[in-house]
Design a protein around this motif. Structure first.
Motif, short mmCIF file in Angstrom:
data_model
loop_
_atom_site.label_atom_id
_atom_site.label_comp_id
_atom_site.label_asym_id
_atom_site.label_seq_id
_atom_site.Cartn_x
_atom_site.Cartn_y
_atom_site.Cartn_z
N TYR A 71 0.83 -1.19 0.00
CA TYR A 71 0.00 0.00 0.00
C TYR A 71 0.87 1.25 0.00
N ARG A 72 0.39 2.29 -0.67
CA ARG A 72 1.10 3.56 -0.66
C ARG A 72 0.71 4.33 0.59
N THR A 73 1.63 5.10 1.08
CA THR A 73 1.35 5.90 2.27
C THR A 73 0.52 7.11 1.89
N ALA A 74 -0.18 7.65 2.89
CA ALA A 74 -0.99 8.84 2.65
C ALA A 74 -0.10 10.02 2.27
N ALA A 75 1.11 10.08 2.81
CA ALA A 75 2.02 11.18 2.49
C ALA A 75 2.42 11.17 1.02
#
Length: 162
Positions: A71-75
């Motif tokens: 998953y990609r981070t929110a940042a």
């Protein structure tokens, strides 16, 4: 019996069939150009006992182990959203706006004005299409950011409980 030997047996059966059923020489030419019988037609009952097909190579292959999702981070999603928003802002605030360009029409009587009007409308079409793509991308990124934030919050809550 190997596969090549079994094919040779089917060829022999086909040759025997063709010898037993010759084409009439008085038949029209189109009837003499007959397609040879298919080998599948000469497979008989009990052939399974004399011929064993080779094992299926995909059956011996081990099952693929599933990889966990990355998953990609929110940042990182926020950074991409900021880049897309900057592109949209640059598209909306294009510098060098000339109010006289509004008077250019693709149906003008002047050939030069008509060509400039076509270029202007083509440029507007490209800008509108790009703006629509960027707005859709921003909507998708906003939704991904919300999901990433919720996922990260759940992970933090699970870490704090342990």
């Amino acid at each position: 019996m190997t596969g090549d030997e079994y094919i040779a047996l089917l060829e022999e059966r086909r040759a025997a069939y063709e010898a037993a059923h010759p084409i009439d020489p008085r038949a029209p030419e189109w009837a003499r150009r007959v397609i040879r019988p298919l080998l599948e037609w000469f497979v008989e009952e009990g052939d399974e006992e004399i011929f064993t097909p080779p094992p299926d190579p995909s059956a011996s292959r081990p099952a693929r182990a599933p990889r966990p999702r990355a998953y990609r981070t929110a940042a990182s999603l926020r950074e991409e959203r900021d880049r897309a928003r900057a592109q949209l802002d640059a598209l909306n605030t294009s510098s060098g706006y000339d109010p006289a360009v509004v008077n250019l029409s693709p149906s003008s009587r002047s050939r030069a004005a008509r060509a400039a009007g076509r270029r202007r409308f083509a440029s507007l079409d490209r800008d509108i299409t790009r703006a629509r793509q960027l707005i859709e991308r921003l909507d998708v990124l906003d939704a991904k950011i919300r999901r990433a934030e919720a996922r990260e919050k759940r992970a933090d809550d699970a870490d704090s409980r342990t």
